[in-house]
Design a protein around this motif. Structure first.
Motif, PDB file in Angstrom:
ATOM      1  N   TRP A 263     -30.843 -40.949 -71.263  1.00 49.76           N
ATOM      2  CA  TRP A 263     -30.590 -41.995 -70.270  1.00 49.76           C
ATOM      3  C   TRP A 263     -31.672 -41.954 -69.187  1.00 49.76           C
ATOM      4  N   CYS A 264     -32.062 -40.751 -68.748  1.00 53.06           N
ATOM      5  CA  CYS A 264     -33.131 -40.614 -67.756  1.00 53.06           C
ATOM      6  C   CYS A 264     -34.440 -41.184 -68.296  1.00 53.06           C
ATOM      7  N   LEU A 265     -34.776 -40.856 -69.544  1.00 55.92           N
ATOM      8  CA  LEU A 265     -36.012 -41.355 -70.156  1.00 55.92           C
ATOM      9  C   LEU A 265     -36.006 -42.880 -70.225  1.00 55.92           C
ATOM     10  N   ASP A 266     -34.864 -43.465 -70.570  1.00 48.76           N
ATOM     11  CA  ASP A 266     -34.745 -44.929 -70.586  1.00 48.76           C
ATOM     12  C   ASP A 266     -34.942 -45.501 -69.185  1.00 48.76           C
ATOM     13  N   SER A 267     -34.390 -44.842 -68.179  1.00 50.79           N
ATOM     14  CA  SER A 267     -34.513 -45.318 -66.803  1.00 50.79           C
ATOM     15  C   SER A 267     -35.961 -45.275 -66.323  1.00 50.79           C
ATOM     16  N   TYR A 268     -36.696 -44.219 -66.668  1.00 52.14           N
ATOM     17  CA  TYR A 268     -38.118 -44.156 -66.290  1.00 52.14           C
ATOM     18  C   TYR A 268     -38.848 -45.373 -66.866  1.00 52.14           C
ATOM     19  N   ARG A 269     -38.585 -45.649 -68.136  1.00 54.88           N
ATOM     20  CA  ARG A 269     -39.259 -46.755 -68.820  1.00 54.88           C
ATOM     21  C   ARG A 269     -38.836 -48.109 -68.235  1.00 54.88           C
ATOM     22  N   ASP A 270     -37.542 -48.280 -67.998  1.00 50.00           N
ATOM     23  CA  ASP A 270     -37.025 -49.582 -67.577  1.00 50.00           C
ATOM     24  C   ASP A 270     -37.184 -49.860 -66.083  1.00 50.00           C
ATOM     25  N   HIS A 271     -37.146 -48.804 -65.249  1.00 45.47           N
ATOM     26  CA  HIS A 271     -37.109 -49.013 -63.800  1.00 45.47           C
ATOM     27  C   HIS A 271     -38.220 -48.311 -63.027  1.00 45.47           C
ATOM     28  N   GLY A 272     -38.905 -47.375 -63.664  1.00 49.27           N
ATOM     29  CA  GLY A 272     -39.946 -46.631 -62.952  1.00 49.27           C
ATOM     30  C   GLY A 272     -39.411 -45.453 -62.159  1.00 49.27           C
ATOM     31  N   PHE A 273     -38.127 -45.194 -62.293  1.00 52.30           N
ATOM     32  CA  PHE A 273     -37.513 -44.041 -61.632  1.00 52.30           C
ATOM     33  C   PHE A 273     -36.267 -43.644 -62.404  1.00 52.30           C
ATOM     34  N   GLY A 274     -35.704 -42.515 -62.030  1.00 50.23           N
ATOM     35  CA  GLY A 274     -34.489 -42.006 -62.658  1.00 50.23           C
ATOM     36  C   GLY A 274     -34.151 -40.659 -62.048  1.00 50.23           C
ATOM     37  N   GLN A 275     -33.329 -39.903 -62.723  1.00 46.53           N
ATOM     38  CA  GLN A 275     -33.058 -38.534 -62.301  1.00 46.53           C
ATOM     39  C   GLN A 275     -34.181 -37.663 -62.864  1.00 46.53           C
ATOM     40  N   TRP A 276     -34.733 -36.802 -62.034  1.00 48.65           N
ATOM     41  CA  TRP A 276     -35.864 -35.973 -62.422  1.00 48.65           C
ATOM     42  C   TRP A 276     -35.482 -34.495 -62.435  1.00 48.65           C
ATOM     43  N   ALA A 277     -36.200 -33.732 -63.234  1.00 49.49           N
ATOM     44  CA  ALA A 277     -36.024 -32.284 -63.264  1.00 49.49           C
ATOM     45  C   ALA A 277     -36.509 -31.712 -61.936  1.00 49.49           C
ATOM     46  N   VAL A 278     -35.717 -30.822 -61.357  1.00 42.16           N
ATOM     47  CA  VAL A 278     -36.135 -30.072 -60.172  1.00 42.16           C
ATOM     48  C   VAL A 278     -36.576 -28.704 -60.667  1.00 42.16           C
ATOM     49  N   VAL A 279     -37.841 -28.390 -60.415  1.00 39.31           N
ATOM     50  CA  VAL A 279     -38.462 -27.181 -60.941  1.00 39.31           C
ATOM     51  C   VAL A 279     -38.892 -26.288 -59.791  1.00 39.31           C
ATOM     52  N   ASP A 280     -38.519 -25.017 -59.860  1.00 36.95           N
ATOM     53  CA  ASP A 280     -38.970 -24.023 -58.887  1.00 36.95           C
ATOM     54  C   ASP A 280     -40.470 -23.796 -59.097  1.00 36.95           C
TER      55      ASP A 280
ATOM     56  N   LEU B   5     -33.092 -40.961 -58.563  1.00 37.72           N
ATOM     57  CA  LEU B   5     -32.564 -42.269 -58.210  1.00 37.72           C
ATOM     58  C   LEU B   5     -32.000 -42.954 -59.451  1.00 37.72           C
ATOM     59  N   SER B   6     -30.878 -43.633 -59.280  1.00 38.45           N
ATOM     60  CA  SER B   6     -30.218 -44.315 -60.398  1.00 38.45           C
ATOM     61  C   SER B   6     -29.644 -45.639 -59.935  1.00 38.45           C
ATOM     62  N   HIS B   7     -29.620 -46.592 -60.862  1.00 45.54           N
ATOM     63  CA  HIS B   7     -28.884 -47.835 -60.626  1.00 45.54           C
ATOM     64  C   HIS B   7     -27.403 -47.536 -60.765  1.00 45.54           C
ATOM     65  N   VAL B   8     -26.605 -48.128 -59.888  1.00 45.62           N
ATOM     66  CA  VAL B   8     -25.156 -47.952 -59.950  1.00 45.62           C
ATOM     67  C   VAL B   8     -24.500 -49.241 -59.461  1.00 45.62           C
ATOM     68  N   GLU B   9     -23.358 -49.563 -60.058  1.00 45.85           N
ATOM     69  CA  GLU B   9     -22.577 -50.682 -59.545  1.00 45.85           C
ATOM     70  C   GLU B   9     -21.489 -50.118 -58.646  1.00 45.85           C
ATOM     71  N   LEU B  10     -21.424 -50.637 -57.438  1.00 49.04           N
ATOM     72  CA  LEU B  10     -20.454 -50.168 -56.455  1.00 49.04           C
ATOM     73  C   LEU B  10     -19.800 -51.367 -55.799  1.00 49.04           C
ATOM     74  N   ASP B  11     -18.497 -51.473 -55.941  1.00 52.31           N
ATOM     75  CA  ASP B  11     -17.739 -52.573 -55.352  1.00 52.31           C
ATOM     76  C   ASP B  11     -18.344 -53.928 -55.701  1.00 52.31           C
ATOM     77  N   GLY B  12     -18.786 -54.072 -56.959  1.00 54.43           N
ATOM     78  CA  GLY B  12     -19.311 -55.337 -57.445  1.00 54.43           C
ATOM     79  C   GLY B  12     -20.763 -55.616 -57.099  1.00 54.43           C
ATOM     80  N   ALA B  13     -21.427 -54.692 -56.427  1.00 54.54           N
ATOM     81  CA  ALA B  13     -22.834 -54.884 -56.052  1.00 54.54           C
ATOM     82  C   ALA B  13     -23.709 -53.857 -56.760  1.00 54.54           C
TER      83      ALA B  13
END
Length: 174
Positions: free
Chosen positions: A51-68, A80-88
């Protein structure tokens, strides 16, 4: 691809090679206590990374790995993720880190870097954080990086506070 660097962290795109390391973190009930999905199996973690890989391709952002940066180990995710909240449609920042790194300010460091990327590179005007009303630690992280409570609502049957941060508007000097 590296998205952001902080003094202690790298935020980078996930790859399919990250499933095992991330699954170890996301199967922990303490990490997932405030996730509406609960602890994840390895297969669910694989689906999350897809899902993250699809988001990078479709939106230019997504959830990323946090690496020490010192060890090179994945210690969680933030992004960052798209989300529907209260119809928006909204853009949400999310973060989950391994318990071994809790209490070191790393969630704030990662969230701040994700926000900066969203505002400056993706030109997002407003980003929210959806935080369970009883999750005081996550609320503290959000406030530390400049979010303010915007409203209260229900999200997936949870009582939540919606925090919002808007991109700073800069004006040119006259």
């Amino acid at each position: 691809m590296v998205i952001a660097e902080t003094p202690r962290l790298l935020l980078r795109e996930f790859s399919s090679n990250d499933v095992g390391a991330l699954a170890e973190i996301l199967r922990d009930p303490k990490v997932m206590e405030f996730s509406t999905n609960g602890p994840c199996t390895e297969e669910e973690t694989r689906q999350f990374i897809d899902w993250c890989l699809d988001s990078y391709r479709d939106h230019g952002f997504g959830q990323w790995a946090v690496v020490d940066r010192l060890s090179g180990a994945i210690i969680g995710f933030c992004g960052l993720s798209h989300v529907e909240l209260d119809g928006a449609q909204e853009i949400e920042v999310g973060y989950r880190l391994a318990p071994s790194v809790w209490g070191q300010g790393l969630a704030s460091e990662a969230a701040g870097a994700a926000l900066e990327y969203g505002f400056s590179h993706c030109h997002i005007g407003s980003i929210i954080a959806i935080i369970a009303t009883r999750h005081v630690v996550s609320a503290s992280v959000a406030e530390k990086v400049g979010f303010r409570i915007n409203t209260h609502t229900k999200y997936r049957d949870w009582d939540v506070r919606i925090y919002r941060k808007r991109r700073a508007v800069t004006t040119g000097a006259a």
